[in-house]
Every structure is written in structure tokens, then in C-alpha cells.
Write an enzyme that holds these catalytic residues in place. Sequence first.
Site, short mmCIF file in Angstrom:
data_model
loop_
_atom_site.label_atom_id
_atom_site.label_comp_id
_atom_site.label_asym_id
_atom_site.label_seq_id
_atom_site.Cartn_x
_atom_site.Cartn_y
_atom_site.Cartn_z
N HIS A 100 12.13 95.15 -43.70
CA HIS A 100 12.89 95.91 -43.31
C HIS A 100 13.20 97.43 -43.65
O HIS A 100 14.01 98.63 -43.05
CB HIS A 100 13.68 95.36 -42.25
CG HIS A 100 14.81 94.79 -43.72
ND1 HIS A 100 14.52 93.64 -43.96
CD2 HIS A 100 15.83 94.77 -43.88
CE1 HIS A 100 15.72 92.91 -45.06
NE2 HIS A 100 16.56 93.83 -44.71
N HIS A 126 19.93 99.51 -51.22
CA HIS A 126 19.13 99.82 -51.12
C HIS A 126 19.05 100.72 -49.93
O HIS A 126 20.30 101.27 -49.92
CB HIS A 126 18.95 98.55 -49.99
CG HIS A 126 19.65 98.12 -48.73
ND1 HIS A 126 20.64 96.82 -49.52
CD2 HIS A 126 20.19 98.14 -47.75
CE1 HIS A 126 21.71 96.90 -48.63
NE2 HIS A 126 20.85 97.81 -47.93
N HIS A 128 18.72 102.87 -45.75
CA HIS A 128 18.38 102.92 -44.61
C HIS A 128 18.00 104.53 -44.53
O HIS A 128 18.94 105.65 -44.36
CB HIS A 128 19.76 102.99 -43.48
CG HIS A 128 19.85 100.96 -43.47
ND1 HIS A 128 19.87 100.43 -43.84
CD2 HIS A 128 21.05 100.74 -45.20
CE1 HIS A 128 20.07 98.63 -43.99
NE2 HIS A 128 20.63 99.31 -44.63
N HIS A 145 22.62 101.62 -50.00
CA HIS A 145 24.00 101.00 -49.93
C HIS A 145 23.88 100.55 -51.62
O HIS A 145 22.68 99.94 -51.61
CB HIS A 145 23.63 99.85 -48.80
CG HIS A 145 24.12 100.31 -47.64
ND1 HIS A 145 24.13 99.92 -46.50
CD2 HIS A 145 24.98 101.39 -47.00
CE1 HIS A 145 24.06 100.52 -45.39
NE2 HIS A 145 25.17 101.84 -45.71
#
Length: 215
Positions: A100, A126, A128, A145
Amino acid sequence: MDPNTKTIMIFALFFLCLSFPSISLANDAEADDETLFTYEQNPEKGPEGWSKINPHWKVCNNGKLQSPIDLTNARVSLIHDEAWRREYKPAPAVIMNRGHDVMVSWKGDAGKITIRQMEFKLVQCHWHSPSEHTVNGTRYDLELHMVHTSARGRIAVIGVLYKLGKPNEFLTRVNTISVEQIAALRNAVDDGYETNSRPVQDTNGRPVWFFDPNV
């Protein structure tokens, strides 16, 4: 991050300068721990159904301290004391495709941040796309993040927002990102996770502080 994660969120107003002297790729077994959920509007596996997928995610249904939120001018309070400071350093790291998202996990001491005299060690970062948090109702093109943990198990996350512009080295210098870099991150994840942003949550009266280290 897990959908139910409760964190201290800090939005960076500085240029990140991180070094990765020893980065290796995780094998399939390390990366294959994906729980079947989706960011799309789906009554069973989407955000409205996350609390039923995993027992650890029950708070998704009734939590009051969830991320992300909308950062608006109206709800921000300016603080002038040194609320936090950062001390990062090069350390070995592993790049993992978690299905994901794409994550960098540090295997050595990559430094820390200190918030109100409490230390949080940098453990992973990571991305997004698009951004999870919004500013006055507007989503940015990407959000980094940087996840930190304290000795007590508390979590503090630095969020860095990016807008479309010139490409940059490892997405850490200047806060712009190219269309090609966004495409590379989206193409790396599993089908269905190309956009991996959680829905914006109610603040439920939580305070939001603004601290500018340059003031």
C-alpha cells in the site's frame, strides 16, 4: 501508517537533508504483510469498514484523535517557545514495498527529534499520494511521513507536503515533486493503492499549534 494510528503530527517548515549511506531492498517475505483493505469508498474494505477488518483497528469507528485533519488558519494557534528540535544523522536503511506504500526503514541510529523534552527516535518514513492532511481544504500532491517513536512507545510523525514542480533528490530537498516522481511511487505499489490517502477526520476540539523555527 495503520489507519487507526494516533500520533503527534508536526508539519515541517524546513528543508530536510537526510543521508542513506547503506540502503538495501527488502525481500518479498518482509514486504508481504499486507492486510486486505483499500483507500477507496468501499463499505467492507474501505475507510468506513476498517474497524471490522482488524481487531487493532476498532478505534477507526469511534476514535476522537485520528489523523489526518484539515489545517486551517482559523484553528491554528501561534507558539513562540522552542517546541521541538531535530537532530538527524546518516544510518543504514532498507527500502520496503509494503504493497500500500513504499517505506524506508532505518536499521541504525538515524537521529531523533525532541518535543517538550521528550525524545523520539526516527525509525521509518513513507509517502502518501495525494497528501493526507489538507491546508484550508486543499490537498497537496504528495505527503512524506517521518515516523518517530519514544522509549514509552509514543509516536510522533513529521509530515512534509509537496506540490508539483521540479524533481528533487530522494524527495528531501525543496518541497516540490515532479509528475514522473509521483508516477514512480504510484507504479511501485500494488494495484488499487496508487492513491493511498486516508479521509480527513474531525479535529474534535484538538488544538493545532504553529511553530516557525525561523521566527
